[in-house]
Design an enzyme around this catalytic site. Structure first.
Site, PDB file in Angstrom:
ATOM      1  N   ASP A   1      53.198  35.960 -50.594  1.00 28.58           N
ATOM      2  CA  ASP A   1      52.276  35.266 -49.702  1.00 28.58           C
ATOM      3  C   ASP A   1      50.945  36.009 -49.604  1.00 28.58           C
ATOM      4  O   ASP A   1      50.891  37.241 -49.619  1.00 28.58           O
ATOM      5  CB  ASP A   1      52.926  35.180 -48.312  1.00 28.58           C
TER       6      ASP A   1
ATOM      7  N   GLU B   1      50.726  33.519 -54.443  1.00 25.59           N
ATOM      8  CA  GLU B   1      49.855  32.572 -53.741  1.00 25.59           C
ATOM      9  C   GLU B   1      48.480  33.234 -53.680  1.00 25.59           C
ATOM     10  O   GLU B   1      48.220  34.066 -52.820  1.00 25.59           O
ATOM     11  CB  GLU B   1      50.367  32.272 -52.331  1.00 25.59           C
TER      12      GLU B   1
END
Length: 749
Positions: free
Chosen positions: A421, A474
């Site tokens: 993330d 990401e």
């Protein structure tokens, strides 16, 4: 091993070391307490009396210990050959005495060796979780639990828990030299007990902290760590086969279709009292694998499962990096869920959050009273967007904590990959910061060199130890070579989320079809950079929250057009270069954006329109997985060719996908698939499209099929391509293009 028990002399009550024991600030309580040169010494505050029980002896053979300090320090002379023994302590008041008999924790050797401490200091202990944290074990012939925690700046560390009534005075830990690790083996403690560390900070503030390497936790809002039993789940033979096949596969040349989900809101059930609640890990293991397999997805991606105090963070503010959230069951229950998915041939990806952590006082923030895991300077250590703290990637032990954590999930829970993330927030020192709010690197640049090094090390370590694993970034910027090997100068990820594709595609599909002719570049621009990275095309949870509405409500027009537009979006996406990911519930065409506070609205499937959208996704997955043209050359331009990207007046786009042999091999059998998209509500009859082969072509997907809730317009399952050159190709066919629809054609060989 570290010898923390040197010979000592008998001590007097005035001895400064005794006073440090009583104050709870002795850095090495084993020097004073335990067995030393024929003397056993113990500290039991509030005890009325204590007795020494020799090995194999009965309480009747116990010898009284002498109180040498009024606060509760006792000692007794014992035979020179003494090794194993027990102690008895009396509590209460005369006439109402309770006696506790226990093995002495201060006779035990350390459970960490010199090599462990050396590797921790270097930041290269890839099995960190095997030495830090709480571990049930038999040590020196006694069953108990060993505790170890890294807190280098603490003046003292103690273990508190259910077994000692949360009284840290009785279980003071020893410091293992310059490593910063504190350690204690406590006999008699069992799995299931709650515990924390009581740390004395440099300014003598008493801090109660959960274990950074706890393997289990209380259900929030409880914050205590829990001593986890050794793993008891017996992994299936199917899991073993799955992992072996994964190691031998080349993920870039295989189908990858991901169902992203939040465990707590996928589907709810009822408890014994009839109250609705999220499914447990075990209940999910009974239902989720069948659903995902039936839908044709190759993988699930769980939003973070590591323990987190605030449910509204969806797991992205982690407090216990080594513990699956207790909201849905035990660690073994989570293992059972992963195993069940592997048995159905479904891979498991977990969101991993090394970019930041929350400020909750019980967790990592200022862990030992100093900025230990984070930076002291808020210009580096404070995250402006989320109000969280940023890891200090330049500190060996912090980097080790995170690299080992990535390995932990793959090793201990058989996870198949990690989606990392907020990578962009790690790469740039000025991420979401104004001038003057960030500190340049040593070269004066904005790149976070320590974070770059950390990410490379993590990816190298994962791929070295777990071949075939998926490491997915990401990352939303133009940082080069995110998904290229480190030996080629890349960050070492296997895949990168294509945030640009997501933004442009959703922007296009949200436009009124009347104006789409002016914005066709929003669909074509992504093909300019489609092979600069190994991309995943994400329609993730971020696109259906915070007032953005659902995918369904992003589509313009009346109800029919919205449903058709959503089916067309999926048809376009599944044919486009890149792997696929959609968030749970998108297949239901929900009118409402997602909320973590309740279940998906499964009742929508009683409506044929919504059931049709789900059937379309199911069909797309089925054809995708059986069509090598869509994934064998997915990461190279050799697997793609535009047929026509210029028909802006009709908003029609068409392209070809090729298998391993590329366009040159079509004549000799290389798989090929044609995708034609009509993105207006106006149907087209007799629309000629170039194709690479003459002969029959089967219509394998038509998102306007009546079965999917469409109008049923199409080509009756097959078209005939003639040797009429068109669009620079050797053959062509006249097609019927349904309104707001995508069709896929494959040659009949």
């Amino acid at each position: 091993m570290v010898d923390a028990r040197p010979a000592t002399r008998a001590m007097k009550p005035s001895d400064p070391e005794i006073e440090l024991i009583v104050a709870g600030e002795h850095g090495d309580p084993h020097r004073v307490l335990g067995l030393h040169d024929g003397v056993v010494r113990a500290y039991r505050p509030d005890a009325l009396a204590m007795r020494f029980i020799p090995s194999g002896g009965s309480p009747a053979e116990a010898r009284e210990m002498t109180r040498i300090h009024p606060a509760g320090v006792f000692e007794v002379a014992v035979p020179p050959e003494t090794d194993h023994y027990q102690l008895a302590a009396d509590y209460g008041r005369p006439g109402f005495v309770t006696t506790f008999v226990f093995d002495d924790p201060y006779r035990a050797w350390p459970t960490l060796g010199e090599l462990d401490l050396h590797l921790i200091g270097e930041g290269r202990h890839h099995r960190l979780w095997t030495v830090l944290g709480a571990h049930p074990r038999v040590h020196q012939g006694v069953a108990g639990v060993s505790f170890a925690v890294w807190a280098p700046n603490a003046r003292a560390a103690r273990v508190v828990g259910d077994w000692n009534f949360w009284d840290g005075r009785v279980h003071q830990m020893r410091s293992l030299g310059s490593s910063g690790v504190w350690e204690l083996f406590i006999p008699g403690v069992e799995p299931g007990a709650r515990y924390k560390y009581e740390l004395v900070t440099p300014d003598r503030h008493l801090s109660l902290k959960a274990d950074p390497l706890a393997f289990a936790t209380e259900v929030p809002p409880g914050t205590a760590s829990i001593i986890a039993a050794p793993p008891g789940h017996a992994w299936s033979e199917a899991d073993e086969r799955w992992r072996a096949e994964r190691a031998a596969a080349r993920a870039h040349e295989r189908p990858l279709s991901v169902y992203e989900m939040h465990l707590g809101s996928w589907r709810w059930g009822q408890d014994a009292q009839g109250h609705w609640r999220p499914l447990t890990y075990r209940e999910l293991a009974d239902r989720l694998p069948d659903y995902v397999a039936d839908m044709g997805f190759t993988h699930v991606e769980f939003m973070p499962v590591a323990e987190h105090p605030y449910g509204g963070s969806w797991g992205y503010q982690v407090s216990a990096y080594y513990a699956p959230t207790a909201r849905y069951g035990s660690p073994d229950d989570f293992r059972a869920l992963v195993d069940a998915l592997h048995q159905r041939g479904i891979g498991v990806i977990v969101d991993w959050v090394p970019a930041h952590f929350p400020r909750d006082e019980f967790a990592l923030a200022r862990f030992d009273g100093t900025a230990l895991y984070e930076h002291e300077d808020p210009r580096k250590g404070s995250h402006p967007d989320w109000g969280t703290l940023v890891f200090n990637f330049g500190r060996n032990e912090v980097r080790n904590f995170l690299v080992a954590n990535a390995l932990f999930w793959l090793q201990e829970y058989h996870i198949d990959g990690l989606r990392v993330d907020a990578v962009a927030s790690m790469l740039y020192l000025d991420y979401s910061r104004n001038p003057g709010e960030w500190i340049p690197n040593v070269f004066g640049g904005r790149e976070n060199l320590e974070a770059v090094s950390f990410l490379k090390e993590t990816n190298e370590s994962v791929y070295a130890e777990h071949p075939g694993a998926l490491m997915i970034a990401e990352e939303s910027t133009a940082w080069p070579a995110v998904s290229r090997p480190t030996y080629l100068g890349g960050l070492g990820f296997g895949f990168k989320w294509n945030m640009g594709w997501m933004h442009d595609t959703l922007q296009y599909f949200s436009r009124d079809p009347l104006f789409r002719r002016y914005h066709q570049n929003e669909l074509t621009f992504g093909l300019i950079y489609a092979w600069t990275e190994n991309f995943v095309l994400p329609l993730s949870h971020d696109e259906v929250v915070h007032g953005k509405g659902s995918l369904m409500t992003k589509m313009p027009g009346d109800r029919w057009q919205q449903l058709a537009g959503l089916r067309a979006l999926f048809g376009w996406m599944w044919a486009h270069p890149g792997k696929q990911l959609i968030f749970m519930g998108c297949e239901l065409a929900d009118d409402h954006e997602w909320s973590h506070e309740h279940s998906l609205n499964w009742d929508l499937l009683h409506n044929p329109e919504h059931a049709g959208v789900r059937a379309a996704v199911q069909a797309l997955n089925r054809v995708y997985r059986s069509s090598p043209a869509l994934w064998e050359r997915d990461t190279t331009g050799e697997g793609f060719r535009w047929i026509d990207a210029s028909d802006t007046d009709n908003s029609v786009l068409s392209f070809l996908r090729f298998g391993a042999g590329g366009e040159a091999g079509v004549e000799t059998g290389t798989p090929v698939l044609a995708c034609i998209a009509n993105l207006t509500p106006v149907p087209h009859e007799g629309y000629r499209v170039g194709l690479p082969l003459a002969g029959p072509w089967r219509e394998v997907v038509n998102t306007d099929a009546a079965f999917f809730g469409g109008s049923g317009m199409g080509n009756e399952g097959e078209v005939a391509a003639t040797a009429t050159p068109w669009h620079g190709l050797s053959a062509s066919a006249e097609l019927t293009l349904p309104p707001l629809a995508v069709i896929w054609l494959e040659p009949v060989r």
